[in-house]
Design a protein around this motif. Structure first.
Motif, PDB file in Angstrom:
ATOM      1  N   UNK A 190       0.822  -1.200   0.000  1.00  0.00           N
ATOM      2  CA  UNK A 190       0.000   0.000   0.000  1.00  0.00           C
ATOM      3  C   UNK A 190       0.861   1.258   0.000  1.00  0.00           C
ATOM      4  N   UNK A 191       0.352   2.286  -0.633  1.00  0.00           N
ATOM      5  CA  UNK A 191       0.945   3.624  -0.569  1.00  0.00           C
ATOM      6  C   UNK A 191      -0.052   4.519   0.153  1.00  0.00           C
ATOM      7  N   UNK A 192       0.393   5.174   1.193  1.00  0.00           N
ATOM      8  CA  UNK A 192      -0.532   5.997   1.982  1.00  0.00           C
ATOM      9  C   UNK A 192      -0.984   7.238   1.218  1.00  0.00           C
ATOM     10  N   UNK A 193      -0.026   7.859   0.519  1.00  0.00           N
ATOM     11  CA  UNK A 193      -0.340   9.095  -0.185  1.00  0.00           C
ATOM     12  C   UNK A 193      -1.385   8.834  -1.268  1.00  0.00           C
ATOM     13  N   UNK A 194      -2.420   9.621  -1.261  1.00  0.00           N
ATOM     14  CA  UNK A 194      -3.463   9.519  -2.279  1.00  0.00           C
ATOM     15  C   UNK A 194      -4.570   8.546  -1.958  1.00  0.00           C
ATOM     16  N   UNK A 195      -4.436   7.782  -0.872  1.00  0.00           N
ATOM     17  CA  UNK A 195      -5.497   6.850  -0.498  1.00  0.00           C
ATOM     18  C   UNK A 195      -6.704   7.633   0.011  1.00  0.00           C
ATOM     19  N   UNK A 196      -7.885   7.285  -0.462  1.00  0.00           N
ATOM     20  CA  UNK A 196      -9.088   8.013  -0.072  1.00  0.00           C
ATOM     21  C   UNK A 196     -10.292   7.092  -0.062  1.00  0.00           C
ATOM     22  N   UNK A 197     -11.204   7.364   0.864  1.00  0.00           N
ATOM     23  CA  UNK A 197     -12.480   6.666   0.976  1.00  0.00           C
ATOM     24  C   UNK A 197     -13.503   7.718   1.384  1.00  0.00           C
ATOM     25  N   UNK A 198     -14.336   8.122   0.460  1.00  0.00           N
ATOM     26  CA  UNK A 198     -15.363   9.128   0.740  1.00  0.00           C
ATOM     27  C   UNK A 198     -16.696   8.662   0.170  1.00  0.00           C
ATOM     28  N   UNK A 199     -17.768   9.093   0.806  1.00  0.00           N
ATOM     29  CA  UNK A 199     -19.121   8.778   0.339  1.00  0.00           C
ATOM     30  C   UNK A 199     -19.872  10.088   0.168  1.00  0.00           C
ATOM     31  N   UNK A 200     -20.406  10.293  -1.018  1.00  0.00           N
ATOM     32  CA  UNK A 200     -21.163  11.504  -1.313  1.00  0.00           C
ATOM     33  C   UNK A 200     -22.649  11.189  -1.143  1.00  0.00           C
ATOM     34  N   UNK A 201     -23.284  11.892  -0.186  1.00  0.00           N
ATOM     35  CA  UNK A 201     -24.703  11.709   0.093  1.00  0.00           C
ATOM     36  C   UNK A 201     -25.424  13.057   0.079  1.00  0.00           C
ATOM     37  N   UNK A 202     -26.730  13.000  -0.129  1.00  0.00           N
ATOM     38  CA  UNK A 202     -27.509  14.229  -0.174  1.00  0.00           C
ATOM     39  C   UNK A 202     -27.464  14.974   1.146  1.00  0.00           C
ATOM     40  N   UNK A 203     -27.374  14.246   2.264  1.00  0.00           N
ATOM     41  CA  UNK A 203     -27.358  14.899   3.583  1.00  0.00           C
ATOM     42  C   UNK A 203     -25.948  15.233   4.057  1.00  0.00           C
ATOM     43  N   UNK A 204     -24.961  15.130   3.176  1.00  0.00           N
ATOM     44  CA  UNK A 204     -23.591  15.469   3.543  1.00  0.00           C
ATOM     45  C   UNK A 204     -22.623  14.345   3.233  1.00  0.00           C
ATOM     46  N   UNK A 205     -21.403  14.710   2.915  1.00  0.00           N
ATOM     47  CA  UNK A 205     -20.389  13.728   2.557  1.00  0.00           C
ATOM     48  C   UNK A 205     -19.752  13.108   3.797  1.00  0.00           C
ATOM     49  N   UNK A 206     -19.308  11.859   3.634  1.00  0.00           N
ATOM     50  CA  UNK A 206     -18.569  11.157   4.680  1.00  0.00           C
ATOM     51  C   UNK A 206     -17.138  10.934   4.211  1.00  0.00           C
ATOM     52  N   UNK A 207     -16.184  11.194   5.095  1.00  0.00           N
ATOM     53  CA  UNK A 207     -14.781  10.903   4.810  1.00  0.00           C
ATOM     54  C   UNK A 207     -14.265   9.947   5.875  1.00  0.00           C
ATOM     55  N   UNK A 208     -13.514   8.951   5.434  1.00  0.00           N
ATOM     56  CA  UNK A 208     -12.990   7.945   6.344  1.00  0.00           C
ATOM     57  C   UNK A 208     -11.480   8.124   6.474  1.00  0.00           C
ATOM     58  N   UNK A 209     -10.964   7.912   7.690  1.00  0.00           N
ATOM     59  CA  UNK A 209      -9.569   8.179   8.004  1.00  0.00           C
ATOM     60  C   UNK A 209      -8.721   6.934   7.754  1.00  0.00           C
ATOM     61  N   UNK A 210      -7.677   7.109   6.959  1.00  0.00           N
ATOM     62  CA  UNK A 210      -6.733   6.021   6.665  1.00  0.00           C
ATOM     63  C   UNK A 210      -6.184   5.452   7.969  1.00  0.00           C
TER      64      UNK A 210
END
Length: 549
Positions: free
Chosen positions: A98-118
């Motif tokens: 794995x490479x940490x840089x650039x790793x992302x997990x986000x969810x786009x929802x109508x009630x607001x986006x969610x971002x998850x921490x590596x």
């Protein structure tokens, strides 16, 4: 971190760079079989020494371990059975990090986006098909991603996965019998099902039950450790599913966060998982999964030796003894120690196999069938060395009649029994029972069938090729009635399994390990001398699935 060098270490240091290429020089003869416990202890002391740096496949430490095992084979009197007259079978691998840089997990929802921490909440999966990936797609929850028509269960019924990211739990429904539960818990089965149904990604969810046993934080801190896949003749990774362009895993906290938009409360979903009553449903929004992977071709070796049978005809058939030689290498430090030595997992299993070989070699009359002893690589990366050997053995494929596997026998006290995993599937059951009765060893049913260990160790690679197999684990009945051997085993799993503390300073009970070696040898004698080769029982699930019944 301690450094206790076995006497052979200085000899091995002279020629330990790169993969082994030639059989090493002989060492002193093995001691008599009644000294098996001390021989096992000596082997574990070397294999679990810091010198070997955790024996990760594809590393210098593993190559040292491979040379040591080959030296022990020669000292015992076993013939080379690897490539080109050596003890070594080359195993081609692709390593991914794995490479940490650039790793992302986000969810786009109508009630607001969610971002998850590596690391704290998620880890991107390793991509064996591309150096980088980005996927944006809808989400659909598919229970435990199990398709079991023979049991009337289908997590995919009414679900359209095409162009979507599947969200799923590990394991299989608790309502399944142990055999089907083991089969359908396999990650190979799940990924194959998802890919065949058009999913473009997959997200594995943590749950409170597993979190209590194997905390997310403990495993996630080793996110830099590599994964591996076998490489086929065209240089392509095996079981890499290019259809699944992005994967990720979430700890239980991340799972709660993602499932917060589900059509039922999160705690109810967790409860349904434990009851085997999950339902599939769409999750709101679209997920973006991004990441990068460093890819590198590496080679490792299986270490293979042969004890020739005594029958002119049956000597052409082989019983394959196996134990994995690798562990997980160097990782995140715990209490100042970053070397994951793997004394129980699986230095002890290798030592037991070597002692079983010693006892069979000492017989005045050898069994009619031949025996192979295979120290396999990359078990910790997905049973890869065993998978390669079972598919491409160094003897004729049709000559393999049975597999007897040894993996992580956690003997922490004097016990009177062993736990035979998988004996119910084939005629090996009678051989195991007779051998145990002859030696006065008790047989105890698997106390934790939910752990589905039959698909989690190297015997399953042989089973998938239609070869009957058995795996004898450490017993749970202490000779001292005041000692709870099962509790000791559970303490090991929660405190030492895949940790730097799996070392020789734990209270390894070597006489019990010697008992296991004697039992494995006696099973080999019985299978080796029988007129008929082992067979799957009539109607057995694995026999029907893999054995051509």
């Amino acid at each position: 971190m301690r450094l206790k060098l076995a006497p052979l270490a200085l000899c091995l240091l002279v020629a330990c760079s790169g993969a082994p290429e030639a059989p090493p020089a002989a060492v002193a003869p093995a001691p008599p079989t009644d000294d098996g416990a001390r021989r096992i202890e000596a082997d574990v002391a070397f294999l679990a020494d810091d010198l070997l740096e955790g024996r990760a496949a594809g590393t210098r430490g593993y190559d040292l371990a491979a040379r040591y095992v080959a030296s022990r084979y020669r000292a015992i009197g076993l013939a080379p059975a690897g490539d080109d007259g050596s003890y070594f079978q080359k195993v081609p691998l692709l390593e991914a990090r794995r490479v940490r840089e650039g790793a992302a997990f986000t969810v786009q929802r109508e009630d607001g986006d969610l971002s998850f921490v590596f690391q704290d909440e998620f880890l991107p999966g390793l991509n064996f098909n591309a150096g980088s990936h980005v996927v944006n797609a809808p989400l659909v929850f598919v229970g435990q991603a199990v398709h079991a028509p023979e049991l009337g269960h289908d997590d995919f019924e009414g679900v359209d996965l095409r162009g979507k990211v599947a969200v799923y739990f590990s394991g299989a429904p608790a309502t399944f019998g142990n055999t089907q539960r083991a089969f359908h818990s396999s990650g190979l089965q799940k990924m194959g099902q998802l890919a065949s149904r058009g999913a473009v990604g997959a997200i594995g969810l943590g749950n409170p039950v597993d979190e209590a046993k194997y905390p997310w934080a403990r495993g996630a801190r080793n996110w830099q450790m590599p994964g591996m896949r076998l490489v086929d003749a065209e240089g392509r990774p095996v079981d890499a599913w290019p259809e699944l362009k992005a994967t990720a895993s979430l700890g239980v906290d991340g799972a709660r966060k993602l499932l917060a938009g589900a059509p039922m409360p999160v705690d109810e979903i967790f409860e349904r998982r434990e009851k085997g009553e999950l339902e599939s449903f769409d999750l709101p929004g679209r997920v973006t999964l991004a990441g990068a992977t460093e890819l590198k071709r590496v080679d490792s070796v299986n270490v293979v030796a042969r004890l020739a049978g005594s029958d002119p005809v049956l000597a052409g058939e082989h019983i394959a003894y196996s134990a994995h030689l690798d562990h997980i290498g160097i990782g995140a430090e715990v209490d100042g120690d970053g070397i994951y030595n793997g004394a129980f997992d699986n230095a002890l299993g290798i030592a037991v196999m070597l002692q079983a070989a010693t006892e069979l070699q000492a017989d005045a009359t050898k069994p009619r069938r031949s025996a192979l002893f295979v120290a396999v690589t990359a078990e910790e990366r997905g049973l890869l060395g065993a998978d390669y050997f079972a598919k491409f053995p160094t003897v004729p494929r049709e000559s393999l009649v049975a597999n007897i596997n040894m993996d992580m026998p956690v003997f922490l006290t004097d016990v009177t029994d062993v736990v035979p995993i998988g004996i119910e599937h084939s005629t090996l059951e009678a051989d195991v029972q007779a051998a145990a009765a002859q030696l006065g060893v008790g047989l105890t049913p698997d106390p934790k069938p939910e752990e589905v260990v039959f698909v989690r160790s190297d015997q399953y690679a042989f089973v998938r090729q239609g070869i009957p197999a058995v795996y004898l684990d450490a017993g749970i009945k202490a000779r001292n009635p005041d000692v709870d051997a099962l509790a000791l085993y559970e303490d090991f799993l929660t405190g030492h399994y895949h940790q730097p503390s799996d070392e020789t300073d734990l209270s390894i009970h070597y006489p019990s390990a010697a008992m296991l070696a004697r039992l494995n040898a006696e099973i080999g004698r019985r299978v080796g001398n029988a007129d008929a080769r082992p067979a799957w029982k009539e109607g057995d699930f694995f026999g029907k699935t893999f054995g051509g019944q």
